[in-house]
Design a protein around this motif. Structure first.
Motif, PDB file in Angstrom:
ATOM      1  N   HIS A   1     102.028  52.144 -20.379  1.00 17.75           N
ATOM      2  CA  HIS A   1     101.830  50.831 -21.001  1.00 17.75           C
ATOM      3  C   HIS A   1     103.153  50.071 -20.949  1.00 17.75           C
ATOM      4  O   HIS A   1     103.879  49.967 -21.932  1.00 17.75           O
ATOM      5  CB  HIS A   1     101.344  50.972 -22.447  1.00 17.75           C
ATOM      6  CG  HIS A   1     100.017  51.633 -22.546  1.00 17.75           C
ATOM      7  ND1 HIS A   1      98.862  51.007 -22.161  1.00 17.75           N
ATOM      8  CD2 HIS A   1      99.660  52.863 -22.949  1.00 17.75           C
ATOM      9  CE1 HIS A   1      97.851  51.823 -22.339  1.00 17.75           C
ATOM     10  NE2 HIS A   1      98.314  52.957 -22.809  1.00 17.75           N
ATOM     11  N   ASN A   2     103.453  49.545 -19.763  1.00 16.36           N
ATOM     12  CA  ASN A   2     104.720  48.829 -19.581  1.00 16.36           C
ATOM     13  C   ASN A   2     104.449  47.445 -19.020  1.00 16.36           C
ATOM     14  O   ASN A   2     103.344  47.130 -18.617  1.00 16.36           O
ATOM     15  CB  ASN A   2     105.666  49.627 -18.685  1.00 16.36           C
ATOM     16  CG  ASN A   2     105.144  49.806 -17.284  1.00 16.36           C
ATOM     17  OD1 ASN A   2     104.897  48.839 -16.579  1.00 16.36           O
ATOM     18  ND2 ASN A   2     104.971  51.051 -16.862  1.00 16.36           N
ATOM     19  N   ASN A   3     105.516  46.629 -18.999  1.00 18.78           N
ATOM     20  CA  ASN A   3     105.344  45.256 -18.537  1.00 18.78           C
ATOM     21  C   ASN A   3     105.587  45.092 -17.040  1.00 18.78           C
ATOM     22  O   ASN A   3     105.704  43.992 -16.554  1.00 18.78           O
ATOM     23  CB  ASN A   3     106.231  44.309 -19.340  1.00 18.78           C
ATOM     24  CG  ASN A   3     107.702  44.581 -19.148  1.00 18.78           C
ATOM     25  OD1 ASN A   3     108.094  45.491 -18.437  1.00 18.78           O
ATOM     26  ND2 ASN A   3     108.528  43.792 -19.819  1.00 18.78           N
TER      27      ASN A   3
ATOM     28  N   HIS B   1     101.683  46.972 -27.891  1.00 20.71           N
ATOM     29  CA  HIS B   1     103.075  46.971 -27.441  1.00 20.71           C
ATOM     30  C   HIS B   1     103.153  47.447 -25.996  1.00 20.71           C
ATOM     31  O   HIS B   1     102.528  48.427 -25.627  1.00 20.71           O
ATOM     32  CB  HIS B   1     103.911  47.893 -28.327  1.00 20.71           C
ATOM     33  CG  HIS B   1     105.308  48.068 -27.841  1.00 20.71           C
ATOM     34  ND1 HIS B   1     106.246  47.069 -27.909  1.00 20.71           N
ATOM     35  CD2 HIS B   1     105.925  49.116 -27.257  1.00 20.71           C
ATOM     36  CE1 HIS B   1     107.394  47.506 -27.394  1.00 20.71           C
ATOM     37  NE2 HIS B   1     107.215  48.751 -26.991  1.00 20.71           N
ATOM     38  N   GLN B   2     103.933  46.753 -25.198  1.00 21.67           N
ATOM     39  CA  GLN B   2     104.206  47.183 -23.837  1.00 21.67           C
ATOM     40  C   GLN B   2     105.693  47.443 -23.716  1.00 21.67           C
ATOM     41  O   GLN B   2     106.518  46.659 -24.184  1.00 21.67           O
ATOM     42  CB  GLN B   2     103.800  46.123 -22.826  1.00 21.67           C
ATOM     43  CG  GLN B   2     102.316  45.984 -22.667  1.00 21.67           C
ATOM     44  CD  GLN B   2     101.979  44.998 -21.560  1.00 21.67           C
ATOM     45  OE1 GLN B   2     102.761  44.123 -21.233  1.00 21.67           O
ATOM     46  NE2 GLN B   2     100.819  45.180 -20.976  1.00 21.67           N
TER      47      GLN B   2
ATOM     48  N   GLY C   1     109.298  47.516 -22.233  1.00 24.13           N
ATOM     49  CA  GLY C   1     110.027  46.575 -21.392  1.00 24.13           C
ATOM     50  C   GLY C   1     111.269  47.204 -20.792  1.00 24.13           C
ATOM     51  O   GLY C   1     111.382  48.426 -20.662  1.00 24.13           O
TER      52      GLY C   1
ATOM     53  N   TRP D   1     110.151  44.876 -14.919  1.00 23.93           N
ATOM     54  CA  TRP D   1     111.340  45.035 -15.762  1.00 23.93           C
ATOM     55  C   TRP D   1     111.462  46.457 -16.299  1.00 23.93           C
ATOM     56  O   TRP D   1     112.553  47.012 -16.392  1.00 23.93           O
ATOM     57  CB  TRP D   1     111.349  44.021 -16.896  1.00 23.93           C
ATOM     58  CG  TRP D   1     111.752  42.674 -16.414  1.00 23.93           C
ATOM     59  CD1 TRP D   1     110.968  41.565 -16.323  1.00 23.93           C
ATOM     60  CD2 TRP D   1     113.030  42.288 -15.910  1.00 23.93           C
ATOM     61  NE1 TRP D   1     111.679  40.517 -15.802  1.00 23.93           N
ATOM     62  CE2 TRP D   1     112.959  40.945 -15.541  1.00 23.93           C
ATOM     63  CE3 TRP D   1     114.236  42.958 -15.728  1.00 23.93           C
ATOM     64  CZ2 TRP D   1     114.035  40.245 -15.007  1.00 23.93           C
ATOM     65  CZ3 TRP D   1     115.311  42.272 -15.191  1.00 23.93           C
ATOM     66  CH2 TRP D   1     115.202  40.934 -14.840  1.00 23.93           C
ATOM     67  N   TYR D   2     110.338  47.058 -16.690  1.00 21.40           N
ATOM     68  CA  TYR D   2     110.376  48.453 -17.137  1.00 21.40           C
ATOM     69  C   TYR D   2     110.832  49.355 -15.993  1.00 21.40           C
ATOM     70  O   TYR D   2     111.687  50.219 -16.178  1.00 21.40           O
ATOM     71  CB  TYR D   2     109.001  48.902 -17.643  1.00 21.40           C
ATOM     72  CG  TYR D   2     108.985  50.363 -18.038  1.00 21.40           C
ATOM     73  CD1 TYR D   2     109.416  50.753 -19.291  1.00 21.40           C
ATOM     74  CD2 TYR D   2     108.554  51.341 -17.147  1.00 21.40           C
ATOM     75  CE1 TYR D   2     109.409  52.092 -19.656  1.00 21.40           C
ATOM     76  CE2 TYR D   2     108.549  52.675 -17.497  1.00 21.40           C
ATOM     77  CZ  TYR D   2     108.987  53.054 -18.759  1.00 21.40           C
ATOM     78  OH  TYR D   2     108.990  54.372 -19.107  1.00 21.40           O
TER      79      TYR D   2
END
Length: 117
Positions: free
Chosen positions: A85-87, A52-53, A55, A90-91
């Motif tokens: 651990h983000n995208n 999972h990232q 968002g 957008w995060y």
């Protein structure tokens, strides 16, 4: 400031000529180096594969709770302010909107200020 004869006292500029220019350049270079030292580097942990990232919406939530999370992170090293651990953009966008709403007072703060006048 008046002198003994009622006139103004003349003062010399602090630094003039080459010495003044050297001080100004040194202050600018020191400021640029200081700001460059605060710049974020590449995030190698974000590239690690996880299921999972985070968002936009999770970034928005993390921005909203950032003051509380910051206080908790001072005493608990397992809590971090920012999800690595983000995208990406957008995060970050959601996080910045959340932080700005919390620290600016939200949309109702300007209306309350206008009513008080």
């Amino acid at each position: 400031m008046a002198g003994a004869r009622g006139g103004q006292v003349r003062t010399k500029p602090f630094l003039t000529g080459t010495a003044g220019t050297a001080v100004i350049v040194a202050v600018i270079v020191l400021g640029v180096l200081l700001l460059a030292g605060c710049a974020a580097g590449p995030n190698d942990a974000a590239a690690v594969g996880s299921g999972h990232q985070a968002g936009f919406w999770l970034g928005l939530w993390h921005g909203f709770i950032s003051p509380i999370t910051f206080l908790i992170s001072l005493f608990n090293h397992n809590v971090s302010l920012y999800e690595v651990h983000n995208n990406g953009g957008w995060y970050d966008f959601g996080f910045m909107i959340g932080v700005s709403v919390v620290f600016s007072g939200g949309p109702g703060s300007s209306a309350a200020r206008r009513r008080r006048r």
